[in-house]
Design an enzyme around this catalytic site. Structure first.
Site, PDB file in Angstrom:
ATOM      1  N   LYS A 227       0.828  -1.311   0.078  1.00 16.96           N
ATOM      2  CA  LYS A 227      -0.034   0.124  -0.003  1.00 16.96           C
ATOM      3  C   LYS A 227       1.020   1.213   0.133  1.00 16.96           C
ATOM      4  O   LYS A 227       2.082   1.225   0.396  1.00 16.96           O
ATOM      5  CB  LYS A 227      -1.015   0.010   1.222  1.00 16.96           C
ATOM      6  CG  LYS A 227      -2.187  -1.145   0.887  1.00 16.96           C
ATOM      7  CD  LYS A 227      -3.261  -1.115   1.805  1.00 16.96           C
ATOM      8  CE  LYS A 227      -4.497  -1.904   1.078  1.00 16.96           C
ATOM      9  NZ  LYS A 227      -5.118  -2.250   2.069  1.00 16.96           N
ATOM     10  N   ARG A 267      -3.662 -10.011   4.990  1.00 19.00           N
ATOM     11  CA  ARG A 267      -4.078 -10.225   3.913  1.00 19.00           C
ATOM     12  C   ARG A 267      -2.968  -9.629   2.864  1.00 19.00           C
ATOM     13  O   ARG A 267      -2.642  -8.348   3.059  1.00 19.00           O
ATOM     14  CB  ARG A 267      -5.225  -9.280   3.650  1.00 19.00           C
ATOM     15  CG  ARG A 267      -5.981  -9.381   2.199  1.00 19.00           C
ATOM     16  CD  ARG A 267      -7.264  -8.426   2.101  1.00 19.00           C
ATOM     17  NE  ARG A 267      -7.539  -8.287   0.672  1.00 19.00           N
ATOM     18  CZ  ARG A 267      -7.057  -7.922  -0.464  1.00 19.00           C
ATOM     19  NH1 ARG A 267      -6.168  -7.006  -0.171  1.00 19.00           N
ATOM     20  NH2 ARG A 267      -7.533  -7.710  -1.571  1.00 19.00           N
TER      21      ARG A 267
HETATM   22  N1  PMM Z   1      -7.311  -3.922   0.704  1.00 21.21           N
HETATM   23  C1  PMM Z   1      -7.651  -3.944  -0.802  1.00 21.21           C
HETATM   24  C2  PMM Z   1      -8.663  -4.630  -1.015  1.00 21.21           C
HETATM   25  N2  PMM Z   1      -9.370  -5.552  -0.258  1.00 21.21           N
HETATM   26  N3  PMM Z   1     -10.000  -6.114   1.940  1.00 21.21           N
HETATM   27  C3  PMM Z   1      -9.725  -6.146   3.280  1.00 21.21           C
HETATM   28  N4  PMM Z   1     -10.481  -6.837   4.250  1.00 21.21           N
HETATM   29  N5  PMM Z   1      -8.598  -5.266   3.916  1.00 21.21           N
HETATM   30  C4  PMM Z   1      -7.959  -4.673   2.896  1.00 21.21           C
HETATM   31  O1  PMM Z   1      -6.848  -4.001   3.718  1.00 21.21           O
HETATM   32  C5  PMM Z   1      -8.410  -4.729   1.692  1.00 21.21           C
HETATM   33  C6  PMM Z   1      -9.313  -5.499   1.323  1.00 21.21           C
HETATM   34  C7  PMM Z   1      -6.854  -3.332  -1.689  1.00 21.21           C
HETATM   35  O2  PMM Z   1      -5.774  -3.947  -1.904  1.00 21.21           O
HETATM   36  P1  PMM Z   1      -5.593  -4.708  -3.302  1.00 21.21           P
HETATM   37  O3  PMM Z   1      -5.927  -3.820  -4.414  1.00 21.21           O
HETATM   38  O4  PMM Z   1      -4.211  -5.071  -3.249  1.00 21.21           O
HETATM   39  O5  PMM Z   1      -6.550  -5.978  -3.238  1.00 21.21           O
END
Ligand code: PMM
Length: 296
Positions: A227, A267
């Protein structure tokens, strides 16, 4: 070394209780996610990637079909379904434990029918009024993330006096709504939503104060992977943020730290490395874990 004064709650009804922080591998079936830029947009590529993540030993696959990068516009529901359902079906057949990353109740419903067993709703029930009733009726674990509005203008909502206290309070209100709506409290996992209506300072404050979030009494999932706050920390002399694909080492360092501070799960994209990191954190917190691991 006593890493934690108190043991945070790691129990989620419907999921196994692990002796370490869980690792959730990300499968973005999107053309435009900031973190993996459409590498797994085609179903075959997404399925192959999911299989790779299973091979390295992730506990969960988080499968999503809508990018939530800052500024992103919504994807039509038919398109979101078209992206995620075949991928969930294929990976569920391979024995994966799948969470679906969606804000929409009809997508969550089709995903659960296709084999998903967790609903990961980044809007914490705010984007779709049907989501809480659906999750309540499906009786599946529910990841409730802190969120203040859709990605298109979420950066303008990154305004806090005391970010830790406000995120904690807003999460507590949404937990109350979810429970009033019929979701069992013991199925809820909380997530502070790093980067969602938060600037870098907000993200750092939140990961530095997991104790305040633990006091809500529910397991915590943390999503730091690649991020912006990491990119800014690692900016070069020209001030340019480190590009997303080069943020994995920092992600893993933070995964180890939040695991040592009692996170239920992380995650991540770089799943193999994260698994090693959370195992190190578990051994530091509990020497018994290290000897059990040696015996395995
Ligand atoms: N971040 C992203 C997408 N989904 N879900 C949860 N629970 N927590 C997060 O921090 C989160 C998420 C965005 O990141 P990506 O584009 O790498 O999927």
């Amino acid at each position: 070394m006593a890493v934690l004064a108190t043991r945070p709650n790691r129990r989620v009804t419907g999921l196994p209780e692990l002796d370490r922080c869980a690792v959730m591998g990300v499968v973005n079936v999107t053309p435009d996610s900031f973190s993996d830029g459409g590498r797994y947009f085609e179903p075959d590529a997404a399925i192959a990637h999911g299989l790779e993540l299973l091979e390295v030993g992730v506990d969960y696959l988080d499968i999503g079909g809508e990018s939530t990068r800052p500024g992103a516009l919504r994807v039509p529901i038919e398109e979101e379904l078209r992206r995620v359902v075949p991928v969930i079906e294929a990976l569920a057949r391979e024995g994966a434990t799948i969470s679906v990353d969606t804000m929409r109740a009809p997508v969550a419903r089709r995903a659960v029918e296709a084999g998903a067993v967790i609903v990961n709703d980044v809007s914490g029930g705010q984007a779709d009024p049907e989501m809480i009733p659906f999750v309540a009726s499906a009786q599946v674990p529910y990841i409730l993330m802190h969120w203040r509005g859709h990605s298109v203008d979420m950066n303008s909502r990154a305004v806090y006096g005391d970010v830790v206290a406000e995120v904690r309070y807003e999460l507590s209100e949404h937990v109350e709504r979810a429970v009033d709506g019929g979701i069992a409290l013991d199925r809820i996992i909380l997530d502070p939503g790093l980067g969602f209506a938060k600037n870098a300072a907000h993200d750092w404050a939140l990961v530095g104060h997991l104790d305040a979030l633990h006091s809500l009494g529910r397991p915590l999932l943390i999503g730091p992977s690649r991020k912006r706050f990491l990119g800014r920390l690692l900016a070069g002399p020209d001030g340019e943020p480190r590009p997303a694909p080069d943020r994995d080492v920092a992600t893993i360092a933070l995964a180890a730290l939040v695991a040592a501070h009692g996170a239920w799960g992380v995650r991540v994209h770089a799943a193999a490395e994260a698994i090693d990191a959370v195992r190190v954190a578990a051994a530091v917190g509990d020497p018994q874990y290290a000897s059990r691991a040696e015996d395995r």
